[in-house]
Enzyme design. Structure first.
Site, PDB file in Angstrom:
ATOM      1  N   ARG A 105     -22.205 -33.481  33.563  1.00 19.03           N
ATOM      2  CA  ARG A 105     -22.763 -33.273  32.416  1.00 19.03           C
ATOM      3  C   ARG A 105     -22.610 -34.637  31.619  1.00 19.03           C
ATOM      4  O   ARG A 105     -23.391 -35.011  30.764  1.00 19.03           O
ATOM      5  CB  ARG A 105     -22.613 -32.033  31.555  1.00 19.03           C
ATOM      6  CG  ARG A 105     -22.762 -30.983  32.724  1.00 19.03           C
ATOM      7  CD  ARG A 105     -22.991 -29.484  31.653  1.00 19.03           C
ATOM      8  NE  ARG A 105     -22.995 -28.435  32.534  1.00 19.03           N
ATOM      9  CZ  ARG A 105     -24.112 -28.020  33.311  1.00 19.03           C
ATOM     10  NH1 ARG A 105     -25.434 -28.598  32.946  1.00 19.03           N
ATOM     11  NH2 ARG A 105     -24.134 -26.820  34.089  1.00 19.03           N
ATOM     12  N   ARG A 110     -25.490 -16.679  41.418  1.00 14.73           N
ATOM     13  CA  ARG A 110     -25.419 -15.262  41.595  1.00 14.73           C
ATOM     14  C   ARG A 110     -26.376 -14.440  42.626  1.00 14.73           C
ATOM     15  O   ARG A 110     -26.259 -13.494  43.041  1.00 14.73           O
ATOM     16  CB  ARG A 110     -25.682 -14.414  40.200  1.00 14.73           C
ATOM     17  CG  ARG A 110     -24.291 -14.732  39.335  1.00 14.73           C
ATOM     18  CD  ARG A 110     -24.717 -14.864  37.470  1.00 14.73           C
ATOM     19  NE  ARG A 110     -23.513 -14.972  36.847  1.00 14.73           N
ATOM     20  CZ  ARG A 110     -22.839 -16.212  36.721  1.00 14.73           C
ATOM     21  NH1 ARG A 110     -23.404 -17.264  37.277  1.00 14.73           N
ATOM     22  NH2 ARG A 110     -21.887 -16.188  35.862  1.00 14.73           N
ATOM     23  N   ARG A 163     -14.181 -32.739  28.458  1.00 18.20           N
ATOM     24  CA  ARG A 163     -15.243 -33.287  28.209  1.00 18.20           C
ATOM     25  C   ARG A 163     -15.438 -33.759  26.620  1.00 18.20           C
ATOM     26  O   ARG A 163     -16.090 -34.718  26.212  1.00 18.20           O
ATOM     27  CB  ARG A 163     -16.637 -32.184  28.256  1.00 18.20           C
ATOM     28  CG  ARG A 163     -16.990 -32.085  29.736  1.00 18.20           C
ATOM     29  CD  ARG A 163     -17.831 -31.026  29.710  1.00 18.20           C
ATOM     30  NE  ARG A 163     -18.383 -31.010  31.635  1.00 18.20           N
ATOM     31  CZ  ARG A 163     -19.149 -29.749  31.714  1.00 18.20           C
ATOM     32  NH1 ARG A 163     -19.349 -28.921  31.022  1.00 18.20           N
ATOM     33  NH2 ARG A 163     -19.289 -29.635  33.071  1.00 18.20           N
ATOM     34  N   ARG A 181      -7.875 -27.134  37.743  1.00 14.76           N
ATOM     35  CA  ARG A 181      -8.443 -26.014  36.763  1.00 14.76           C
ATOM     36  C   ARG A 181      -7.865 -24.859  36.734  1.00 14.76           C
ATOM     37  O   ARG A 181      -7.282 -24.017  37.743  1.00 14.76           O
ATOM     38  CB  ARG A 181      -9.851 -26.182  37.058  1.00 14.76           C
ATOM     39  CG  ARG A 181     -10.569 -27.290  36.768  1.00 14.76           C
ATOM     40  CD  ARG A 181     -12.102 -27.373  37.023  1.00 14.76           C
ATOM     41  NE  ARG A 181     -12.863 -26.768  36.397  1.00 14.76           N
ATOM     42  CZ  ARG A 181     -14.203 -26.345  36.581  1.00 14.76           C
ATOM     43  NH1 ARG A 181     -14.637 -27.026  37.884  1.00 14.76           N
ATOM     44  NH2 ARG A 181     -14.870 -25.698  35.718  1.00 14.76           N
ATOM     45  N   GLN A 220     -17.395 -16.463  33.145  1.00  8.80           N
ATOM     46  CA  GLN A 220     -16.874 -16.609  34.609  1.00  8.80           C
ATOM     47  C   GLN A 220     -15.873 -15.499  34.689  1.00  8.80           C
ATOM     48  O   GLN A 220     -15.604 -14.670  35.615  1.00  8.80           O
ATOM     49  CB  GLN A 220     -16.252 -17.905  34.774  1.00  8.80           C
ATOM     50  CG  GLN A 220     -17.205 -18.953  35.116  1.00  8.80           C
ATOM     51  CD  GLN A 220     -16.588 -20.221  35.174  1.00  8.80           C
ATOM     52  OE1 GLN A 220     -15.559 -20.518  35.130  1.00  8.80           O
ATOM     53  NE2 GLN A 220     -17.609 -21.228  35.366  1.00  8.80           N
ATOM     54  N   SER A 228     -26.533 -20.945  37.229  1.00  4.93           N
ATOM     55  CA  SER A 228     -25.860 -19.568  37.315  1.00  4.93           C
ATOM     56  C   SER A 228     -26.715 -18.734  37.994  1.00  4.93           C
ATOM     57  O   SER A 228     -25.805 -17.751  38.676  1.00  4.93           O
ATOM     58  CB  SER A 228     -25.795 -19.462  35.489  1.00  4.93           C
ATOM     59  OG  SER A 228     -24.860 -20.089  34.876  1.00  4.93           O
ATOM     60  N   ASP A 242     -21.998 -25.692  27.851  1.00  6.31           N
ATOM     61  CA  ASP A 242     -22.388 -26.709  28.800  1.00  6.31           C
ATOM     62  C   ASP A 242     -23.249 -27.659  28.072  1.00  6.31           C
ATOM     63  O   ASP A 242     -23.545 -28.968  28.438  1.00  6.31           O
ATOM     64  CB  ASP A 242     -22.878 -26.131  30.044  1.00  6.31           C
ATOM     65  CG  ASP A 242     -21.990 -25.399  30.940  1.00  6.31           C
ATOM     66  OD1 ASP A 242     -20.779 -25.836  30.848  1.00  6.31           O
ATOM     67  OD2 ASP A 242     -22.388 -24.672  31.656  1.00  6.31           O
TER      68      ASP A 242
END
Length: 428
Positions: free
Chosen positions: A390, A26, A347, A122, A170, A22, A316
């Site tokens: 993940r 950024r 997931r 998505r 987000q 993350s 996550d």
């Protein structure tokens, strides 16, 4: 790539996990929008973050050291980006896409954003809808909900107070980045606090940011100044190694320089609730982010319920917490996690299906799952990654305590967030 995992015990060592995903995203974004030079150290060289780098290069930003952990970004200023001469292909990175849609809405040029098969499925309306209320113009499939999406530039954005229906970093970040180009003060009000890397870094780069409870405000048209950014180790990546140390026998692992941002450290809280033998040492702060070394030892975990306001702080990490739950005494319940249905894959469904394949009894919920432990993990099967990094790494950690070796198909997706994962496990 197929990843074969052999059962192991006595994991010992001192390790560094890759840089925070993350913060890496950024640092590139704000370094590009700042005036002057930004030096980034510890950058995550995974595919998602490199998608961000390539996109800003297409937007005219000069970046030195691409593909390395140290980069120099020559910022263009808030209004210095240039129109790309091709479609911006953002690969598999939902973070890059949603944040950039907000930022691109404030530019005075035309751009088109797309991604791989997974990303094109998505949902993006969660950011295009509120940014449209600010005057942004988007055109795309399913009324600008699905990529490819065209961003029609040249708009004069107006400020907005947005009541977000979900706690999503987000969504919040996309609106705040659009707010940089709006007159007045843009506010985002969340139902629960989501990760706050964007507001921390905006403040570090010189933006006028106010945080009041669950409301974050940014004043438009700031002058951002280039900075030195040290990226801490990613706690989401560290979680896999932490759980590996907790569920394997005779193990002790020290993870160095792990980011412990309170909006990201929910996995620490959850593991402590599960009676994990876990200690934080050498706690300190770098560029506005708290970090520490994390020591984990083999533990007899206890079941717990993971729900409510804790969920956004560990969204996550739920796949690897499901693996931890297989070894915990009692019934572990994970709920309020519907957001997992719209990640790189569903997931919840993926972990339920693959854990059952490994012999684990698990109950699927609409918003999570339930596992009664401890249970034996059989192994001896081929697992699917669903092209989700993940999921793949969670199954790999499960393989460490399986009765037989297991294989994970299409495990190259791990490089999205954790290049060197296999070698690190081998070294331990």
């Amino acid at each position: 790539m197929e990843l074969k995992v052999e059962p192991k015990s006595k994991l010992q060592g001192q390790v560094k996990v890759p840089g925070d995903k993350s913060i890496s995203h950024r640092a590139v974004m704000l370094g590009s929008l700042a005036e002057g030079q930004t030096e980034v150290k510890g950058f995550l060289t995974g595919e998602d973050c490199l998608s961000t780098v390539r996109a800003f290069e297409q937007l005219g930003v000069k970046i030195e050291g691409v593909g390395e952990e140290r980069m120099i970004i020559h910022g263009c200023g808030l209004n210095g980006l240039t129109e790309p001469d091709n479609v911006l292909d953002l690969g598999n990175s939902g973070t890059t896409t949603r944040l950039m849609l907000g930022m691109l809405a404030g530019q005075d040029f035309y751009s088109v954003v797309t991604g791989d098969d997974s990303l094109r499925g998505r949902p993006m309306a969660r950011v295009t809808d509120p940014v449209s209320q600010m005057g942004g113009q988007f055109k795309g499939r399913d009324d600008a909900n699905l990529l490819p999406i065209t961003v029609v530039g040249g708009q004069n954005l107006k400020s907005l107070t947005y009541q977000s229906p979900v706690a999503s970093a987000q969504v919040k970040s996309s609106i705040l980045l659009a707010g940089l180009y709006a007159k007045g003060v843009t506010k985002v009000v969340e139902p629960a606090k989501s990760r706050d890397h964007t507001e921390r870094m905006l403040e570090y780069f010189g933006a006028d940011i106010t945080v009041d409870g669950l409301t974050v405000s940014v004043t438009g048209k700031p002058k951002l100044k280039g900075k030195k950014v040290i990226v801490p180790g990613d706690i989401s990546s560290a979680a896999f190694i932490m759980v590996a140390g907790l569920i394997t026998d005779d193990s002790r692992i020290v993870l160095e320089n792990v980011g412990l941002n309170p909006t990201r450290a929910g996995v620490i809280t959850a593991l402590e609730k599960m009676d994990a033998n876990l200690e934080l040492i050498n706690e300190r702060e770098v560029n506005g982010e708290p970090i520490a070394d994390v020591v984990v030892k083999s533990s007899q975990l206890q079941a717990t319920t993971i729900e409510g306001d804790l969920i956004p702080l560990l969204i996550d990490e739920i796949p690897i917490l499901a693996v931890a739950a297989t070894q915990a005494e009692g019934k572990t319940i994970i709920k309020d996690a519907e957001e997992l249905r719209v990640k790189e894959t569903d997931r919840i469904a993926a972990m339920v299906k693959e854990l059952r394949k490994l012999g684990v009894e698990v109950t699927e919920r609409k918003d999570g799952l339930e596992i009664v432990g401890p249970q034996e993990i059989k192994g001896g099967v081929n697992c699917l990654s669903y092209h989700d990094h993940r999921v793949a790494m969670s199954l790999a950690i499960a393989g460490l305590i399986a009765e037989q070796p297991l294989k994970i198909e299409e495990a190259d997706c791990i490089n999205i967030s954790f290049p060197g994962f296999k070698q690190l496990l081998t070294d331990l």
